[in-house]
Design a protein around this motif. Structure first.
Motif, PDB file in Angstrom:
ATOM      1  N   ASN A  88       6.845   2.971 -16.458  1.00  0.00           N
ATOM      2  CA  ASN A  88       7.515   1.845 -15.816  1.00  0.00           C
ATOM      3  C   ASN A  88       6.697   1.208 -14.691  1.00  0.00           C
ATOM      4  O   ASN A  88       7.214   0.424 -13.914  1.00  0.00           O
ATOM      5  N   GLY A  89       5.426   1.556 -14.582  1.00  0.00           N
ATOM      6  CA  GLY A  89       4.554   0.963 -13.566  1.00  0.00           C
ATOM      7  C   GLY A  89       4.577   1.701 -12.237  1.00  0.00           C
ATOM      8  O   GLY A  89       3.961   1.263 -11.275  1.00  0.00           O
ATOM      9  N   ASN A  90       5.272   2.815 -12.160  1.00  0.00           N
ATOM     10  CA  ASN A  90       5.374   3.597 -10.937  1.00  0.00           C
ATOM     11  C   ASN A  90       4.142   4.490 -10.817  1.00  0.00           C
ATOM     12  O   ASN A  90       3.716   5.100 -11.786  1.00  0.00           O
ATOM     13  N   SER A  91       3.593   4.601  -9.607  1.00  0.00           N
ATOM     14  CA  SER A  91       2.383   5.405  -9.425  1.00  0.00           C
ATOM     15  C   SER A  91       2.622   6.668  -8.606  1.00  0.00           C
ATOM     16  O   SER A  91       1.685   7.258  -8.084  1.00  0.00           O
ATOM     17  N   VAL A  92       3.873   7.106  -8.482  1.00  0.00           N
ATOM     18  CA  VAL A  92       4.184   8.314  -7.714  1.00  0.00           C
ATOM     19  C   VAL A  92       4.031   9.539  -8.612  1.00  0.00           C
ATOM     20  O   VAL A  92       4.656   9.641  -9.652  1.00  0.00           O
ATOM     21  N   ASP A  93       3.177  10.463  -8.201  1.00  0.00           N
ATOM     22  CA  ASP A  93       3.029  11.750  -8.872  1.00  0.00           C
ATOM     23  C   ASP A  93       3.820  12.761  -8.052  1.00  0.00           C
ATOM     24  O   ASP A  93       3.397  13.169  -6.973  1.00  0.00           O
ATOM     25  N   ILE A  94       4.989  13.157  -8.547  1.00  0.00           N
ATOM     26  CA  ILE A  94       5.893  14.000  -7.771  1.00  0.00           C
ATOM     27  C   ILE A  94       5.267  15.344  -7.423  1.00  0.00           C
ATOM     28  O   ILE A  94       5.493  15.875  -6.328  1.00  0.00           O
ATOM     29  N   ASP A  95       4.463  15.898  -8.303  1.00  0.00           N
ATOM     30  CA  ASP A  95       3.805  17.178  -8.008  1.00  0.00           C
ATOM     31  C   ASP A  95       2.827  17.052  -6.847  1.00  0.00           C
ATOM     32  O   ASP A  95       2.771  17.908  -5.960  1.00  0.00           O
TER      33      ASP A  95
END
Length: 130
Positions: A88-95
């Protein structure tokens, strides 16, 4: 007369940095599912380089390096546009964010412990070593 050493100021700047980083990481985690959200990060290295270039040291010989003092403590927050983790274009890597959060918490706790040690030393001096 200067009551506190320069160490207090340096520890305060470290706490400011850690606090800002905590806010940025929390903001990234809160927006992990937001479409087209770009993760943000706090830059410290540029501030460190600026601080190193602006130090003032006591010179005992004319051939020693001369430093200048700087008291600015602004940290830059930028958006990471070069990565894309989600469809969806999100660049957050939760890990990565959770790892950064844990590392930042350890850094913050270490600064607080050091600050407590400095205040305990002052308290000891005020009490006359008792």
């Amino acid at each position: 007369m200067k009551l506190f050493s320069h160490t207090f100021h340096v520890l305060e700047q470290g706490l400011d940095y850690s606090s800002l980083k905590q806010k940025v990481i929390a903001h990234n985690i809160a927006n992990v599912d937001t479409p087209n959200y770009k993760a943000k990060q706090v830059h410290f290295k540029t501030e460190l380089n600026n601080a190193l270039q602006s130090l003032k040291a006591y010179r005992t010989h004319p051939k020693h390096f001369e430093f200048k003092k700087k008291t600015r403590s602004n940290f830059s927050v930028t958006t990471r546009n070069d990565v894309l983790y989600n469809h969806n274009g999100n660049s957050v890597d939760i890990d990565k964010e959770m790892s950064d959060l844990a590392a930042n918490q350890i850094y913050y706790n270490a600064l607080v412990e050091r600050l407590n040690g400095k205040f305990n030393s002052l308290k000891n001096v005020i009490r006359g070593g008792k």
